[in-house]
Design an enzyme around this catalytic site. Structure first.
Site, PDB file in Angstrom:
ATOM      1  N   SER A  73     172.490  76.540  -7.126  1.00  0.00           N
ATOM      2  CA  SER A  73     172.987  77.421  -6.195  1.00  0.00           C
ATOM      3  C   SER A  73     172.061  78.495  -5.679  1.00  0.00           C
ATOM      4  CB  SER A  73     174.417  78.251  -6.534  1.00  0.00           C
ATOM      5  OG  SER A  73     175.459  77.292  -6.758  1.00  0.00           O
ATOM      6  N   LYS A  76     171.314  78.190  -2.067  1.00  0.00           N
ATOM      7  CA  LYS A  76     172.413  78.761  -0.744  1.00  0.00           C
ATOM      8  C   LYS A  76     171.510  79.871  -0.173  1.00  0.00           C
ATOM      9  CE  LYS A  76     176.253  77.083  -3.516  1.00  0.00           C
ATOM     10  NZ  LYS A  76     177.258  77.343  -4.571  1.00  0.00           N
ATOM     11  N   TYR A 200     173.174  68.908   1.142  1.00  0.00           N
ATOM     12  CA  TYR A 200     173.386  69.923   0.164  1.00  0.00           C
ATOM     13  C   TYR A 200     173.070  69.661  -1.224  1.00  0.00           C
ATOM     14  CZ  TYR A 200     176.400  72.811  -2.957  1.00  0.00           C
ATOM     15  OH  TYR A 200     176.606  73.709  -3.884  1.00  0.00           O
ATOM     16  N   TYR A 252     179.088  85.024  -8.013  1.00  0.00           N
ATOM     17  CA  TYR A 252     180.487  84.622  -7.862  1.00  0.00           C
ATOM     18  C   TYR A 252     181.275  85.605  -8.435  1.00  0.00           C
ATOM     19  CZ  TYR A 252     177.860  80.517  -7.342  1.00  0.00           C
ATOM     20  OH  TYR A 252     176.752  79.915  -6.962  1.00  0.00           O
ATOM     21  N   VAL A 270     173.694  76.815 -11.393  1.00  0.00           N
ATOM     22  CA  VAL A 270     174.110  76.325 -12.676  1.00  0.00           C
ATOM     23  C   VAL A 270     173.039  75.745 -13.490  1.00  0.00           C
ATOM     24  CG1 VAL A 270     176.482  76.006 -12.336  1.00  0.00           C
ATOM     25  CG2 VAL A 270     174.783  74.225 -11.784  1.00  0.00           C
TER      26      VAL A 270
END
Ligand code: DON
Length: 328
Positions: A73, A76, A200, A252, A270
């Site tokens: 992530s 991103k 992705y 998050y 992660v």
């Protein structure tokens, strides 16, 4: 700073970091490597590495700072920046919002409960899949190539894609597929479902080390200007939005705690990576050699419930407190 002064400070900061790594390493026992992506499950849970880079490119590091890991992530942020560079901020804002969710990174719930189904932000999977579909190029391989070139411009080297991690995730990506189908249905995907998913998951499988993340962090700290190559790679406005997103959504449903107790814009993945960026005006502490700002890369694969590196966050907290780096 003279070379002599730098090497003295460098040694003392590196000694402090080594001590901090040793202190934070045992916290990894409170988490474990991500197992929902099979290829990540075998990571060494006691690895912990950190690298800080200043705006002259000098680095200090400790632990397993050179060990490669996949972006997951953390990617991103980079994809969001590239989409903004190529499609413009207003077009990107039509496809994805900039509001925190307080939900898990892979949550589906708000896509349907809040109409018209626009992803809340580009740091959750829904927003990131939408952004992947907006990257420059027609076919998935063209989009991935644009992204690899963007990484090369940021880090000075062309990264590799970890094909084992990519295949492992491709085969198990049922939830991400569901999200992509929903985005397609509501008009928030610019490609076909499988194409966006391929881009992705390949972006998540790009390999870096903590020095690469630290280098991206220093460019963000300098609002898009790369002080090492001495050129602007993206606009100040893109840098500001990206850092705001990192602070409000980057960790998050732990983003609020991060802002309150650490106060440094950061993005986790992660695989245990954390990209953090420290602006020039903070850290005026005399023993900290990066008062002109720095980028920080951290790696420690054991993660918590929210998907954030346990020992990595402890280490970032230690660094932030030791040198007074909170932006607040
Ligand atoms: O899509 C996924 O679930 C992973 N490729 C990335 C998730 C992730 O890294 C969330 N971060 N903490």
């Amino acid at each position: 700073m003279t070379q002599d002064m730098w090497s003295k400070e460098h040694q003392s900061v590196e000694a402090c970091l080594t001590e901090a790594v040793n202190h934070c390493r045992p916290f990894a026992q409170e988490g474990k490597p991500a197992s929902y992506i099979p290829a990540l499950a075998n990571a060494n849970a006691s690895d912990l590495g950190i690298c800080l880079m200043g705006c002259d490119g000098r680095i200090v590091h400790a632990g397993q700072w050179e060990k490669p890991f996949t972006m997951q992530s953390v990617s991103k942020v980079i994809s969001f920046m590239l989409a903004c560079v190529c499609q413009g901020i207003s077009r990107v804002m039509e496809m994805v919002d900039v509001e925190p969710t307080g939900d898990a990174f892979n949550s589906i719930i708000r896509l349907e409960s809040s109409q018209p189904g626009k992803p809340f932000n580009p740091m959750i999977n829904a927003g990131a899949i939408s952004i992947s579909s907006m990257l420059p190029g027609r076919r998935p391989e063209d989009k991935v190539e644009s992204l690899l070139q963007f990484y090369e411009s940021l880090t000075g080297k062309r990264p590799r894609i970890n094909e084992e991690v990519f295949s492992s995730e491709w085969e198990t990506a049922n939830r991400n597929r569901a999200i992509a189908h929903y985005l397609k249905d509501t008009g928030y995907l610019q490609t076909e479902v499988e194409e966006a998913l391929e881009v992705y998951l390949k972006q998540c499988s790009i390999e870096v080390n903590t020095a690469d993340l630290a280098r991206i962090g220093i460019i963000l700290s300098r609002d898009g200007y790369d002080p090492i190559q001495r050129k602007a790679l993206f606009s100040k406005q893109i840098a500001k939005i990206s850092k705001a997103l990192m602070l409000t959504c980057g960790m998050y449903n732990a983003s609020g705690k991060m802002a309150a107790f650490i106060g440094i814009p950061a993005k986790s993945g992660v695989s245990g990576g954390i990209l953090a960026t420290v602006p020039p005006r903070v850290g005026k502490n005399a023993s900290f050699p990066f008062s002109d700002g720095c980028g920080i890369g951290i790696f420690a694969p054991a993660i918590d419930q929210a998907g954030n590196s346990v020992a990595g966050i402890k280490l970032l907290e230690w660094v932030a407190n030791e040198w007074d780096l909170s932006v607040f």
